[in-house]
Design a protein around this motif. Sequence first.
Motif, PDB file in Angstrom:
ATOM      1  N   LEU A  52       0.785  -1.181  -0.072  1.00 53.50           N
ATOM      2  CA  LEU A  52      -0.044   0.101   0.061  1.00 53.50           C
ATOM      3  C   LEU A  52       0.930   1.238  -0.068  1.00 53.50           C
ATOM      4  CD1 LEU A  52      -2.824   1.628   0.355  1.00 53.50           C
ATOM      5  CD2 LEU A  52      -2.320   1.079   3.023  1.00 53.50           C
ATOM      6  N   ILE A  97       0.584   5.431   0.207  1.00 56.71           N
ATOM      7  CA  ILE A  97      -0.378   6.638   0.273  1.00 56.71           C
ATOM      8  C   ILE A  97       0.626   7.994   0.034  1.00 56.71           C
ATOM      9  CG2 ILE A  97      -1.546   7.787   2.187  1.00 56.71           C
ATOM     10  CD1 ILE A  97      -1.430   4.735   3.484  1.00 56.71           C
ATOM     11  N   ILE A 104      -4.324  -4.887   5.034  1.00 55.50           N
ATOM     12  CA  ILE A 104      -4.416  -3.622   4.179  1.00 55.50           C
ATOM     13  C   ILE A 104      -5.872  -3.221   4.240  1.00 55.50           C
ATOM     14  CG2 ILE A 104      -3.657  -2.909   1.905  1.00 55.50           C
ATOM     15  CD1 ILE A 104      -1.478  -3.294   3.859  1.00 55.50           C
ATOM     16  N   ASN A 105      -6.534  -3.916   4.006  1.00 57.28           N
ATOM     17  CA  ASN A 105      -8.156  -3.672   3.999  1.00 57.28           C
ATOM     18  C   ASN A 105      -8.657  -2.962   4.846  1.00 57.28           C
ATOM     19  OD1 ASN A 105      -8.378  -4.707   1.269  1.00 57.28           O
ATOM     20  ND2 ASN A 105      -9.147  -6.405   1.942  1.00 57.28           N
ATOM     21  N   LEU A 156      -7.080   0.547   4.792  1.00 57.32           N
ATOM     22  CA  LEU A 156      -7.878   1.461   3.705  1.00 57.32           C
ATOM     23  C   LEU A 156      -9.173   1.883   4.439  1.00 57.32           C
ATOM     24  CD1 LEU A 156      -7.196  -0.749   0.455  1.00 57.32           C
ATOM     25  CD2 LEU A 156      -6.512   1.635   1.196  1.00 57.32           C
ATOM     26  N   LEU A 163      -8.541   4.932   6.680  1.00 60.26           N
ATOM     27  CA  LEU A 163      -8.126   5.982   5.766  1.00 60.26           C
ATOM     28  C   LEU A 163      -9.274   6.751   5.136  1.00 60.26           C
ATOM     29  CD1 LEU A 163      -4.924   4.692   3.964  1.00 60.26           C
ATOM     30  CD2 LEU A 163      -4.858   5.859   5.944  1.00 60.26           C
ATOM     31  N   GLU A 164     -10.572   6.009   5.159  1.00 61.12           N
ATOM     32  CA  GLU A 164     -11.632   6.730   4.538  1.00 61.12           C
ATOM     33  C   GLU A 164     -11.873   8.074   5.171  1.00 61.12           C
ATOM     34  OE1 GLU A 164     -12.055   4.791   1.011  1.00 61.12           O
ATOM     35  OE2 GLU A 164     -13.492   6.321   1.599  1.00 61.12           O
ATOM     36  N   ILE A 180      -3.836   7.005  -3.315  1.00 64.92           N
ATOM     37  CA  ILE A 180      -3.570   5.742  -2.682  1.00 64.92           C
ATOM     38  C   ILE A 180      -3.526   4.613  -3.844  1.00 64.92           C
ATOM     39  CG2 ILE A 180      -4.481   4.211  -0.751  1.00 64.92           C
ATOM     40  CD1 ILE A 180      -5.852   6.610   0.228  1.00 64.92           C
ATOM     41  N   VAL A 230      -2.717   0.163  -4.418  1.00 63.75           N
ATOM     42  CA  VAL A 230      -2.481  -1.274  -3.755  1.00 63.75           C
ATOM     43  C   VAL A 230      -1.839  -2.000  -4.886  1.00 63.75           C
ATOM     44  CG1 VAL A 230      -3.405  -3.065  -2.566  1.00 63.75           C
ATOM     45  CG2 VAL A 230      -4.221  -0.837  -1.943  1.00 63.75           C
TER      46      VAL A 230
END
Length: 234
Positions: free
Chosen positions: A131, A133, A202-203, A206, A209-210, A219, A221
């Motif tokens: 990932l 960012i 990782i999900n 994510l 991060l929203e 971002i 992946v």
Amino acid sequence: MLKQGPAKRLTIFVNESTRWHGRAAYLALLDLFRHHHLSGATVTRGIAGFTGQGAISSIDHVEFASALPVRIEVTDSAEAIERVLPDVYDIIDHGLVEVQETSVVKYATGRNEPEAPRGELMRLIGKAKSLQIHIGEDDKWEGAPLYEAIVTRARQLDIAGATVYRGILGYGAHKRVHKHKTLALSHDDPIMISVVDEEEKINKLLAALESMIAGGCMISVADVTVVKYEEHQQ
């Protein structure tokens, strides 16, 4: 010892120049909390502030330096906080004393904690997700640098590791060029955070991060294969 669960947070606001029996009041408070074996206390110094109708004191004005606000905070059980309050009132005759209900989620002293099993380090060998960012150095989240908040969140999610890179030149979707200036008082250098771990973790990051990243970012992946993963030698 402070435990997970309901607790009290005691916060005291005074001026740095406030004295008690000839010494700084905040030092007297720290001695008081240590004497009563409270879990720990933190003193932070403000950079600007005022009390009542008084003049604004700022770190930019040398003559007001001693009048800057100081914040002393300690969290412990309700019984421990109630025990020290009478002495706090004796030390602080001008200022603000505040007690709040709180909840301790985690309290770790860093001593005698068991090491993570060696086998846990091997979980990442093989297929994983990378990932990346891309944000700006000036981006904030809840008053703190966004990149620090992202790394903290990754650590909370038990992600294997995260690395922050500061760029010296770059641009984003708005096409405005960001260039590092050594002597500048503030920077908006391009920042990249790189994270590698299992797809499930990782999900989870994510999803976090929203709510943390509002805009001005990229971002991505990618699929990767981890061929070696070892901890640093102490």
